[in-house]
Design a protein around this motif. Structure first.
Motif: not given
Length: 370
Positions: A67-73, A246-248, A275-277, A281-283
């Protein structure tokens, strides 16, 4: 008599040397100064965070997510602010740099998709500081072999670290029958523009294992809410409760490709991320066999949803029909009004014509003759 005299003399000599030994032991215990013991974690404090980890035999399924965690958010700003150290608050990157400079936390080489946390890939602190042009001052440690690095607060580029790369594992633990994510490592990303300006370039600095910095993150409280200024959470709570956003950008795959390489268009990449998210969640829901009662409740809930949707559709259709009938009635009423007006006009014309005809007809008088 000679033997007894020798035994008494030996006992007296031993009794005289005991205070000296105690004094030497006291002096060796007090060699560490209080300043050196500051910011150190005791063995007991470290044992509080050492948990018996799960083994590979307990993990039948696992997926590695980047994941990429953007600190500006807004959700991720607690990791960035405050830029300068305050009384009870500190920037996370500043904390990591201090731990690295003091030799308390090892850092590892950034390898895209091939993270190996071993001594062979461990970086030297001096090489990291020289690579990113961070001024420092070498200091001799407690022993001749250990060397620490003194860095001024103003020389730490906290304002240029605007994002983090995160490596996490989604694990199904069959021993505890749980499915949960584990934050494995963090990588601060330096956003630095060139000498002539332009768009900033991203420089991933190094990987640091989360378990190495977890004891220190759990002692640093942060401010997570602008409306409530009480510091309830620590950095560790922030990650464990997943308060970040965080964005995948990558998942472990055979070709070691990122989502940007696999899906060049933005729409396809966003669809792949969602789709990955949804798969994560459904796993857990697909792992267990549902009981008949739970299936009945699910069927009833679905039926209720369908009924509500059907009712909404019927209401919408009825509203449309009512609007259509109203429009038809208005049109028909307009037609009848025009017809009535035309009929009234024709009747008026016929009456006026009869009157005019009666007026214009000649009047003949009949005289009787004798």
């Amino acid at each position: 008599m000679k033997v007894t005299v020798k035994i008494v003399a030996a006992a007296v000599a031993f009794a005289c040397t005991m205070p000296v030994l105690h004094a030497q032991n006291r002096s060796t215990v007090r060699t560490v100064s209080p300043k050196e013991e500051k910011n150190e974690l005791s063995v007991r404090a470290q044992s509080l965070y050492d948990k018996a980890g799960i083994t590979e035999a307990d993990i039948p399924w696992m997926r590695v997510i980047y994941r990429s965690v953007d600190l500006t958010k807004e959700k991720n700003m607690p990791l960035y602010y405050p830029e300068e150290s305050m009384e009870n608050q500190e920037n996370m990157f500043r904390l990591i740099v201090r731990l690295m400079a003091d030799g308390k936390v090892p850092v590892y080489e950034y390898l895209d998709g091939r993270e190996i946390f071993t001594e062979a890939y461990q970086l030297k602190v001096k090489d990291v500081l020289d690579r990113y042009h961070i001024p420092y001052e070498e200091k001799q440690g407690r022993t001749s072999k250990t060397v620490t690095f003194g860095i001024e607060d103003s020389d730490i580029p906290t304002n240029e670290v605007l994002s983090y790369y995160m490596r996490e594992k989604w694990v199904f633990d069959q021993r505890n029958s749980k499915f949960y994510p584990i934050v494995e490592a963090l990588c601060p990303v330096l956003h630095r523009a060139g000498d002539f300006g332009g768009e900033a370039v991203k420089y991933p600095m190094f990987w640091v294992r989360y378990n190495d910095i977890k004891p220190y993150l759990s002692q640093q409280y942060i401010l997570t809410n602008n409306e409530n200024n009480v510091q309830h959470y620590t950095f560790d709570d922030y990650f464990q409760l997943r308060l970040f956003e965080g964005e995948i950008y990558k998942t472990t795959n055979l070709r070691n490709m990122s989502l940007m390489q696999m899906y060049p268009s933005d729409t396809a990449r966003v669809a792949a991320q969602t789709k990955i998210e949804n798969q994560l969640k459904s796993f857990e829901d697909n792992l267990w066999v549902k009981m008949p009662e739970q299936e009945d409740t699910d069927v009833k809930s679905k039926a209720k949803d369908k009924d509500s949707s059907d009712v909404k559709e019927e209401d919408n259709n009825s509203k449309k029909e009512q609007k259509a009938t109203v429009s038809r009635s208005t049109r028909s009423s307009r037609g009848t009004v025009s017809k009535s007006k035309s009929s009234s006009k024709s009747s008026k014309v016929s009456r006026s014509s009869s009157r005019s005809a009666s007026k214009s007809a000649p009047v003949r008088s009949v005289r009787r003759t004798k």
